[in-house]
Design an enzyme around this catalytic site. Structure first.
Site, PDB file in Angstrom:
ATOM      1  N   LYS A  46      -2.112  11.598  -3.678  1.00 36.91           N
ATOM      2  CA  LYS A  46      -2.658  10.268  -3.360  1.00 36.91           C
ATOM      3  C   LYS A  46      -2.820  10.138  -1.862  1.00 36.91           C
ATOM      4  O   LYS A  46      -1.832  10.169  -1.122  1.00 36.91           O
ATOM      5  CB  LYS A  46      -1.641   9.240  -3.892  1.00 36.91           C
ATOM      6  N   GLU A  82       2.186  12.468  -7.737  1.00 37.56           N
ATOM      7  CA  GLU A  82       0.805  12.017  -7.526  1.00 37.56           C
ATOM      8  C   GLU A  82       0.215  12.486  -6.190  1.00 37.56           C
ATOM      9  O   GLU A  82       0.794  12.278  -5.124  1.00 37.56           O
ATOM     10  CB  GLU A  82       0.748  10.494  -7.601  1.00 37.56           C
ATOM     11  N   LYS A 126      -6.397  10.515 -12.580  1.00 32.32           N
ATOM     12  CA  LYS A 126      -6.043   9.122 -12.330  1.00 32.32           C
ATOM     13  C   LYS A 126      -7.321   8.371 -11.972  1.00 32.32           C
ATOM     14  O   LYS A 126      -7.796   8.414 -10.853  1.00 32.32           O
ATOM     15  CB  LYS A 126      -5.036   9.100 -11.183  1.00 32.32           C
ATOM     16  N   GLU A 150       6.319   3.866 -13.671  1.00 31.93           N
ATOM     17  CA  GLU A 150       5.297   4.120 -12.649  1.00 31.93           C
ATOM     18  C   GLU A 150       5.436   3.181 -11.449  1.00 31.93           C
ATOM     19  O   GLU A 150       5.604   1.977 -11.628  1.00 31.93           O
ATOM     20  CB  GLU A 150       3.899   3.846 -13.224  1.00 31.93           C
ATOM     21  N   SER A 151       5.310   3.725 -10.272  1.00 28.22           N
ATOM     22  CA  SER A 151       5.160   2.995  -9.006  1.00 28.22           C
ATOM     23  C   SER A 151       6.467   2.442  -8.442  1.00 28.22           C
ATOM     24  O   SER A 151       7.354   2.005  -9.179  1.00 28.22           O
ATOM     25  CB  SER A 151       4.197   1.808  -9.136  1.00 28.22           C
ATOM     26  N   ASN A 211       3.680   0.188 -15.477  1.00 32.66           N
ATOM     27  CA  ASN A 211       3.419   0.099 -14.049  1.00 32.66           C
ATOM     28  C   ASN A 211       4.259  -1.021 -13.450  1.00 32.66           C
ATOM     29  O   ASN A 211       4.188  -2.172 -13.887  1.00 32.66           O
ATOM     30  CB  ASN A 211       1.922  -0.144 -13.780  1.00 32.66           C
ATOM     31  N   GLU A 255      -1.430   2.735 -19.908  1.00 29.66           N
ATOM     32  CA  GLU A 255      -0.626   1.984 -18.939  1.00 29.66           C
ATOM     33  C   GLU A 255      -0.571   0.496 -19.256  1.00 29.66           C
ATOM     34  O   GLU A 255      -1.601  -0.128 -19.523  1.00 29.66           O
ATOM     35  CB  GLU A 255      -1.233   2.191 -17.549  1.00 29.66           C
TER      36      GLU A 255
HETATM   37  O1  LIG Z   1       2.637   5.366  -4.932  1.00 28.74           O
HETATM   38  P1  LIG Z   1       3.563   4.844  -5.966  1.00 28.74           P
HETATM   39  O2  LIG Z   1       4.072   3.468  -5.699  1.00 28.74           O
HETATM   40  O3  LIG Z   1       4.674   5.822  -6.238  1.00 28.74           O
HETATM   41  O4  LIG Z   1       2.716   4.731  -7.350  1.00 28.74           O
HETATM   42  C1  LIG Z   1       2.200   5.855  -7.997  1.00 28.74           C
HETATM   43  C2  LIG Z   1       1.369   5.401  -9.204  1.00 28.74           C
HETATM   44  O5  LIG Z   1       2.223   4.793 -10.105  1.00 28.74           O
HETATM   45  C3  LIG Z   1       0.250   4.451  -8.800  1.00 28.74           C
HETATM   46  O6  LIG Z   1      -0.589   5.132  -7.932  1.00 28.74           O
HETATM   47  C4  LIG Z   1      -0.556   3.929  -9.977  1.00 28.74           C
HETATM   48  C5  LIG Z   1      -0.081   3.585 -11.196  1.00 28.74           C
HETATM   49  N1  LIG Z   1      -1.072   3.162 -12.008  1.00 28.74           N
HETATM   50  C6  LIG Z   1      -2.214   3.208 -11.341  1.00 28.74           C
HETATM   51  C7  LIG Z   1      -3.513   2.917 -11.741  1.00 28.74           C
HETATM   52  C8  LIG Z   1      -4.514   3.107 -10.842  1.00 28.74           C
HETATM   53  C9  LIG Z   1      -4.267   3.552  -9.544  1.00 28.74           C
HETATM   54  C10 LIG Z   1      -2.980   3.867  -9.130  1.00 28.74           C
HETATM   55  C11 LIG Z   1      -1.947   3.692 -10.023  1.00 28.74           C
END
Ligand SMILES: O=P(O)(O)OC[C@@H](O)[C@@H](O)c1c[nH]c2ccccc12
Length: 405
Positions: free
Chosen positions: A190, A188, A251, A358-359, A322, A300
Site C-alpha cells: 500500500k 498489504e 484490493k 482489517e485495519s 474492517n 468485507e
Molecule cells: O493500513 P491499515 O490500517 O493496516 O489497513 C489495511 C487494510 O485493512 C485497508 O487498506 C483496507 C481495508 N479494506 C479496504 C477497502 C479498500 C481499501 C483499503 C482497505
C-alpha cells in the site's frame, strides 16, 4: 441474430468498416452519423458470432434509414425502462441498508410518468458524493467503462483460459495459523490512502512483497486502485511475475463482474467484495464468478447489519471486518470484537468461516486483542509498510519472528 442498441459508449467510425463488441449483441451510436442526431437507435442483423458484430458503413446507413420516428419512440421507451430498472436497483440497495449510491442519480428521461415520479422532487443533494466511498464508487463506474473498451470481456475470458492456476488463499491462511498459533497475516502492499496520505515515498511494490514473504506473511494484498491509493494492476502483475509465492488478494473496489476477470488475468488469487457497496444478489453473483475462476473472495463488512446480510449468503468462506469506516475514516479496533460477539460470532464458528481483522492494527497487543475476539487472520498495511524494513516490521507487529526460518 438481431441487436437493439443501447446508446452509451461505443464509438462509431463511419469512414471504414468497424468492429463492435458487446455482450448483448448491441451496439451504440454516440456521434452524429450521416446527419442523424446523437442517440438514434439502430436495429440490424449480425452475423452468427455471439459477441462481435461486423458492421459495414453501408449496414449502418441502411439501418438508420429505417423510419426514424418509430425508432425514436422505441428508444425513449427503452431509456425509460432502463432508468426505472436503475431506480428499482437503488430501492433494493436502500432496503438492504446500503447507503452508498452506485452512480450519481440521473434525472428521469423526458416524458416520464410512473412509480418514481414523486421521488424526483426529493433529489436536492443529487450530484455530489456524500462520502469518500461513494466518490470512489462513482469514479470506478466511469473507470471500468473505459477499461472495458480497452480490454473487452471476451478477450479476458480467452486469457483466463490459458492463465496458470490460482493459489489457495484460504488454505494459506489456515496453514499459517496452524504453524504460528497466531492469526494468518495478509500483508498489504500500500503506497498511500485517502485517509493517511502517502505512507511510503520510495515505493517498490516487488521489494516490499518479497520482504513480506520473507517475514512470514501467509498472503499479500495489493492495492490496485490508482486514483485514491496510488496502486495499480501493474503492481499485482509485477509481484506475481517476480516469483512471489504467497497468494495475492486484488484490493479493488469491485462494482462490475468484468473487474474480477481482469484481476484474474493480472495474477490475483482472491478479490475483495465490499458489502457496503454491493447488494446481496450482486455478492451472490460475484461469488459465483469467483468460484468459476478459482478465486477466493474476501467479503468485507463494517457493521452489524452488513455482517447479518453476509451471514445470510451461501458459500462465503472469508469475512473481513474492517475497523475503519470507509465513509468517515474513523478507526476503532473494538469493531472487530463487537461484531463477533453474540449470535453472529456463534454462526461464524458453526460455519467454520475465517474472519479477517482489517485495519488499524499496530502492536502485538492489537493482534492479541483481535485474536481473542475470534479472528483467524489479519489484514495489515500501514504499520508494516511504513517500516524501512517491512520484514522486521512483521516481527514487530506480532512481537516475535513468524518467518519460516
Ligand atoms: O493500513 P491499515 O490500517 O493496516 O489497513 C489495511 C487494510 O485493512 C485497508 O487498506 C483496507 C481495508 N479494506 C479496504 C477497502 C479498500 C481499501 C483499503 C482497505
Amino acid at each position: 441474430m438481431e441487436g437493439l442498441v443501447p446508446v452509451q459508449r461505443l464509438p462509431v467510425r463511419v469512414a471504414s468498416p468497424s468492429l463492435y463488441r458487446c455482450s448483448n449483441v448491441s451496439v451504440s451510436i454516440r456521434r452524429s452519423l450521416s446527419g442523424f442526431a446523437m442517440d438514434k437507435r439502430i436495429r440490424f442483423t449480425a452475423p452468427s458470432s455471439q459477441f462481435s458484430i461486423r458492421a459495414q458503413q453501408s449496414d449502418l446507413k441502411e439501418s438508420l434509414a429505417v423510419s426514424s420516428s418509430s425508432i425514436e419512440d422505441k428508444g425513449n421507451a427503452l431509456r425509460i425502462k432502463e432508468w426505472e430498472v436503475e431506480m428499482y436497483q437503488n430501492e433494493l440497495a436502500v432496503s438492504q441498508g446500503i447507503r452508498i449510491r452506485r452512480k450519481p442519480p440521473s434525472k428521469a428521461p423526458l416524458g416520464y410518468s410512473g412509480p418514481f415520479e414523486l421521488r424526483l422532487h426529493n433529489n436536492d443533494d443529487a450530484d455530489s458524493p456524500r462520502n469518500i466511498l461513494e466518490e470512489i464508487t462513482w469514479y470506478k463506474d466511469v473507470e471500468v467503462s473505459r477499461m472495458k473498451e480497452l480490454n473487452p470481456l471476451e478477450e479476458l475470458k480467452k486469457t483466463v483460459e490459458n492463465a496458470p492456476p490460482t493459489r489457495d488463499f484460504v488454505g494459506a491462511l489456515r496453514m499459517a495459523q496452524k504453524r504460528t498459533g497466531l492469526p494468518g497475516l495478509i500483508a498489504e502492499v500500500k503506497k498511500a490512502s485517502p485517509s493517511r496520505g502517502i505512507l511510503k515515498e520510495n515505493f517498490d511494490p516487488v521489494e516490499i512483497a518479497q520482504a513480506y514473504e520473507k517475514g512470514g506473511a501467509a498472503c499479500l494484498s495489493v492495492l490496485t486502485d490508482q486514483k485514491y491509493f496510488q496502486g495499480g494492476f501493474e503492481n499485482l502483475e509485477a509481484i506475481r511475475n517476480a516469483g512471489v509465492k504467497c497468494p495475492l488478494l486484488c484490493k479493488e473496489f469491485v462494482v462490475d463482474p468484468w473487474q474480477i476477470y481482469y484481476a484474474r488475468t493480472k495474477g490475483a488469487d482472491a478479490v475483495l467484495l465490499i458489502a457496503a457497496v454491493l447488494t446481496d444478489l450482486e455478492i451472490t453473483y460475484l461469488l459465483k464468478i469467483c468460484k468459476k475462476l478459482g478465486l477466493a473472495a474476501l467479503v468485507e463488512v463494517h457493521d452489524e447489519r452488513e455482517m447479518g446480510r453476509v451471514l445470510g449468503i451461501e458459500g462465503i468462506e472469508l469475512v473481513g471486518i474492517n475497523n475503519r469506516s470507509l465513509e468517515t475514516f474513523q478507526v476503532d479496533i473494538s469493531n472487530t470484537k463487537n461484531l463477533l460477539e453474540g449470535e453472529h460470532g456463534r454462526q461464524i464458528c458453526e460455519k467454520d468461516m475465517i474472519v479477517v481483522g482489517e485495519s488499524g492494527l499496530f502492536t502485538p497487543d492489537d493482534i492479541a486483542y483481535v485474536q481473542a475476539a475470534g479472528v483467524r487472520a489479519v489484514l495489515v498495511g500501514e504499520s508494516i509498510v511504513k517500516q524501512s524494513d517491512p520484514e522486521k516490521g512483521i516481527a514487530g507487529l506480532f512481537g516475535r519472528n513468524i518467518s519460516h526460518t
